[in-house]
Design a protein around this motif. Structure first.
Motif, PDB file in Angstrom:
ATOM      1  N   LEU A  48     -27.504  15.369  65.036  1.00 50.52           N
ATOM      2  CA  LEU A  48     -28.656  15.275  64.296  1.00 50.52           C
ATOM      3  C   LEU A  48     -28.798  14.250  64.023  1.00 50.52           C
ATOM      4  CD1 LEU A  48     -30.170  18.794  64.498  1.00 50.52           C
ATOM      5  CD2 LEU A  48     -30.166  17.769  66.473  1.00 50.52           C
ATOM      6  N   LEU A  49     -29.143  12.540  64.131  1.00 51.16           N
ATOM      7  CA  LEU A  49     -29.079  12.333  63.429  1.00 51.16           C
ATOM      8  C   LEU A  49     -29.940  11.709  62.263  1.00 51.16           C
ATOM      9  CD1 LEU A  49     -29.195   9.082  66.548  1.00 51.16           C
ATOM     10  CD2 LEU A  49     -27.524   9.800  64.288  1.00 51.16           C
ATOM     11  N   SER A  50     -31.127  13.130  62.780  1.00 56.81           N
ATOM     12  CA  SER A  50     -31.903  13.438  60.987  1.00 56.81           C
ATOM     13  C   SER A  50     -30.663  13.737  59.602  1.00 56.81           C
ATOM     14  CB  SER A  50     -32.524  14.507  61.488  1.00 56.81           C
ATOM     15  OG  SER A  50     -32.088  15.189  62.304  1.00 56.81           O
ATOM     16  N   ARG A  51     -29.458  14.100  60.235  1.00 56.64           N
ATOM     17  CA  ARG A  51     -29.205  14.391  58.841  1.00 56.64           C
ATOM     18  C   ARG A  51     -27.323  13.284  58.774  1.00 56.64           C
ATOM     19  NH1 ARG A  51     -27.528  20.964  61.620  1.00 56.64           N
ATOM     20  NH2 ARG A  51     -29.591  21.799  60.957  1.00 56.64           N
ATOM     21  N   GLY A  52     -27.828  12.159  59.350  1.00 56.43           N
ATOM     22  CA  GLY A  52     -26.984  11.064  58.807  1.00 56.43           C
ATOM     23  C   GLY A  52     -27.038  10.375  57.930  1.00 56.43           C
ATOM     24  N   ARG A  53     -26.507   9.376  57.359  1.00 60.30           N
ATOM     25  CA  ARG A  53     -26.819   8.863  55.946  1.00 60.30           C
ATOM     26  C   ARG A  53     -27.677   7.133  56.211  1.00 60.30           C
ATOM     27  NH1 ARG A  53     -21.313   8.637  55.190  1.00 60.30           N
ATOM     28  NH2 ARG A  53     -21.463   6.195  55.232  1.00 60.30           N
ATOM     29  N   ILE A  54     -28.576   7.238  56.157  1.00 60.85           N
ATOM     30  CA  ILE A  54     -29.287   5.689  55.698  1.00 60.85           C
ATOM     31  C   ILE A  54     -28.247   4.517  55.396  1.00 60.85           C
ATOM     32  CG2 ILE A  54     -31.120   4.329  55.397  1.00 60.85           C
ATOM     33  CD1 ILE A  54     -32.391   6.824  55.792  1.00 60.85           C
ATOM     34  N   GLU A  55     -28.556   3.633  55.649  1.00 59.32           N
ATOM     35  CA  GLU A  55     -26.863   2.134  55.097  1.00 59.32           C
ATOM     36  C   GLU A  55     -26.794   1.218  55.923  1.00 59.32           C
ATOM     37  OE1 GLU A  55     -22.417   2.011  55.335  1.00 59.32           O
ATOM     38  OE2 GLU A  55     -22.390   3.194  53.694  1.00 59.32           O
ATOM     39  N   ASP A  56     -28.392   0.228  54.846  1.00 58.58           N
ATOM     40  CA  ASP A  56     -28.022  -1.346  55.657  1.00 58.58           C
ATOM     41  C   ASP A  56     -29.115  -0.892  56.810  1.00 58.58           C
ATOM     42  OD1 ASP A  56     -26.715  -2.160  53.180  1.00 58.58           O
ATOM     43  OD2 ASP A  56     -24.804  -1.878  54.384  1.00 58.58           O
ATOM     44  N   GLY A  57     -29.826  -0.582  56.821  1.00 57.89           N
ATOM     45  CA  GLY A  57     -30.804  -0.708  57.501  1.00 57.89           C
ATOM     46  C   GLY A  57     -29.920   0.180  58.947  1.00 57.89           C
ATOM     47  N   ARG A  58     -29.293   0.572  58.618  1.00 59.00           N
ATOM     48  CA  ARG A  58     -28.050   1.592  60.505  1.00 59.00           C
ATOM     49  C   ARG A  58     -29.013   2.694  59.529  1.00 59.00           C
ATOM     50  NH1 ARG A  58     -22.979   0.708  60.221  1.00 59.00           N
ATOM     51  NH2 ARG A  58     -23.455   0.633  57.432  1.00 59.00           N
TER      52      ARG A  58
END
Length: 102
Positions: A48-58
């Motif tokens: 699940l990408l909603s559990r990922g980390r946001i970094e530099d617009g990614r």
């Protein structure tokens, strides 16, 4: 366009998962005051990408750490190879709508 959630429901710098019953879930991200909507499942694995980390617009996948550009869905790093579905977002007051295929 379908209603996803309120802008106040999306944590700053994080994501909110929008479950849609039998339809694929959507992830809504807030980055520097801009909202983005994408498919919630990584194209590389069942993460699940909603559990990922946001970094530099990614968005960085929490499983294998591949990443996608939140604006375009383009692959930003391996092991991801297939682009991520991104959906046009429209804000109406405090409501977030997106052009998510039915």
């Amino acid at each position: 366009m379908i209603f996803l959630c309120k802008t106040s429901d999306v944590p700053t710098g994080k994501a909110k998962r929008i479950a849609r019953g039998r339809k694929p879930a959507v992830a809504v991200f807030e980055v520097d005051g801009t909202f983005h909507a994408t498919a919630d499942q990584c194209t590389h694995g069942t993460a699940l990408l909603s559990r990922g980390r946001i970094e530099d617009g990614r968005i960085i996948c929490p499983l294998h750490f591949g990443s996608f550009d939140l604006m375009t869905g383009a692959v930003a790093s391996l092991p991801c190879e297939e682009p991520l579905a991104v959906y046009a977002v429209e804000i109406q007051g405090d409501d977030i709508y997106a052009d998510v295929p039915e």
